[in-house]
Write a protein that holds these residues in place. Structure first.
Motif, PDB file in Angstrom:
ATOM      1  N   VAL A 150       0.843  -1.195   0.000  1.00  0.00           N
ATOM      2  CA  VAL A 150       0.000   0.000   0.000  1.00  0.00           C
ATOM      3  C   VAL A 150       0.877   1.244   0.000  1.00  0.00           C
ATOM      4  N   LEU A 151       0.491   2.230  -0.804  1.00  0.00           N
ATOM      5  CA  LEU A 151       1.184   3.517  -0.835  1.00  0.00           C
ATOM      6  C   LEU A 151       0.328   4.554  -0.126  1.00  0.00           C
ATOM      7  N   ILE A 152       0.915   5.233   0.858  1.00  0.00           N
ATOM      8  CA  ILE A 152       0.243   6.302   1.593  1.00  0.00           C
ATOM      9  C   ILE A 152       0.907   7.618   1.230  1.00  0.00           C
ATOM     10  N   LEU A 183      -3.537   5.352  -1.020  1.00  0.00           N
ATOM     11  CA  LEU A 183      -4.354   6.202  -0.164  1.00  0.00           C
ATOM     12  C   LEU A 183      -3.835   7.629  -0.244  1.00  0.00           C
ATOM     13  N   ASP A 184      -4.669   8.517  -0.772  1.00  0.00           N
ATOM     14  CA  ASP A 184      -4.297   9.924  -0.887  1.00  0.00           C
ATOM     15  C   ASP A 184      -4.665  10.632   0.409  1.00  0.00           C
ATOM     16  N   GLN A 237     -10.710   5.739   5.692  1.00  0.00           N
ATOM     17  CA  GLN A 237      -9.838   5.420   4.556  1.00  0.00           C
ATOM     18  C   GLN A 237      -9.147   4.073   4.768  1.00  0.00           C
ATOM     19  N   ALA A 238      -8.649   3.847   5.970  1.00  0.00           N
ATOM     20  CA  ALA A 238      -7.994   2.570   6.274  1.00  0.00           C
ATOM     21  C   ALA A 238      -8.962   1.414   6.111  1.00  0.00           C
ATOM     22  N   LEU A 239     -10.208   1.590   6.558  1.00  0.00           N
ATOM     23  CA  LEU A 239     -11.221   0.545   6.420  1.00  0.00           C
ATOM     24  C   LEU A 239     -11.504   0.251   4.948  1.00  0.00           C
TER      25      LEU A 239
END
Length: 265
Positions: A41-43, A133-134, A212-214
């Protein structure tokens, strides 16, 4: 535990115990937990939104987190950016967050991007993961991230919060009917504001970041109904939630062709 080219085919005893409460959820189970272990995942941004996103995804056992942020921790950040503390002031945010995430879950892998990314490096960073995730705080970055996700067909979980208002949506270019960020927002507002200019309440970014995490977990494991084609509007002042239906713009310059905005309630 065996590993083939970075792919894990089982969970260790420690992992089974660590994630036991999550594994008990029928929609996740052992198979879903294994998918998380094999996910990347990219944050984008580890500030107010990115802090709860990173903390919860690390705790949930997402195998590899890529943190991108070129900023350093400032004292004014600590009111809401819970991945950092007073001793982090002056440190790069990705380094401060990485220390906190490793303390929560030493089993995960971290990739840190401390400098601003150009179009090529952003495209490569997006192509290397399963979900983006932006968690940034400006329209220019959001547009660039959206374009990279569309080009590489990577799902994007977008969140925003300012003052006492929040927004959340999921854009999935693997789905032909999904709108993209540009379909919804076009070229943005002429009066774009940031938290440093307009202010924001800490628990609100915690709420949006947690959602967002969910959404990311749902996409990675494959359960539930991600918020594709839907925009969640949060009114923290009145504790009200409103949902709008969003359709793909057939004239969108990013995911279709030209440039218009279409959104339907």
């Amino acid at each position: 535990m065996s590993e083939r080219a970075g792919f894990y085919d089982e969970l260790s005893d420690e992992e089974l115990l660590r994630y036991s409460r999550q594994i008990l959820v029928q929609q996740i189970d052992v198979a879903g937990q294994l998918r998380l272990k094999n996910s990347r995942v990219l944050i984008i941004g580890v500030g107010g939104l990115g802090s709860p996103v990173a903390l919860y995804l690390a705790a949930a056992g997402v195998g590899e987190l890529h943190l991108a942020d070129f900023d350093t921790v400032d004292l004014s950040n600590l009111q809401r950016q819970i991945a950092h503390d007073s001793l982090s002031v002056g440190q790069a945010k990705v380094d401060s967050a990485a220390a906190r995430l490793k303390a929560i879950n030493p089993l995960i892998k971290l990739q840190l991007q401390r400098t601003a990314m150009d179009q090529d490096s952003l495209g490569s960073a997006v192509a290397a993961v399963d979900v983006v995730l932006d968690c940034s705080d400006n329209f220019t970055t959001r547009e660039a991230v959206n374009a990279a996700c569309v080009a590489n067909k990577i799902p994007l979980v977008s969140g925003a919060a300012i003052r006492l208002e929040g927004q959340l949506s999921v854009f999935d270019p693997r789905n032909d009917s999904s709108p993209c960020y540009h379909c919804l927002y076009g070229h943005g507002s002429e009066a774009e504001l940031t938290c440093s200019e307009a202010g924001v309440v800490g628990p609100l970014v915690g709420l949006v970041g947690s959602l967002q995490a969910l959404e990311a977990l749902k996409l990675l494991v494959g359960f539930g109904e991600p918020m594709v084609g839907r925009l969640l509007l949060i009114d923290a002042l009145g504790s009200r939630f409103r949902e709008l239906r969003v359709k793909r713009d057939p004239a969108c310059s990013v995911c279709s062709g030209t440039d218009q905005q279409v959104a339907h309630e």
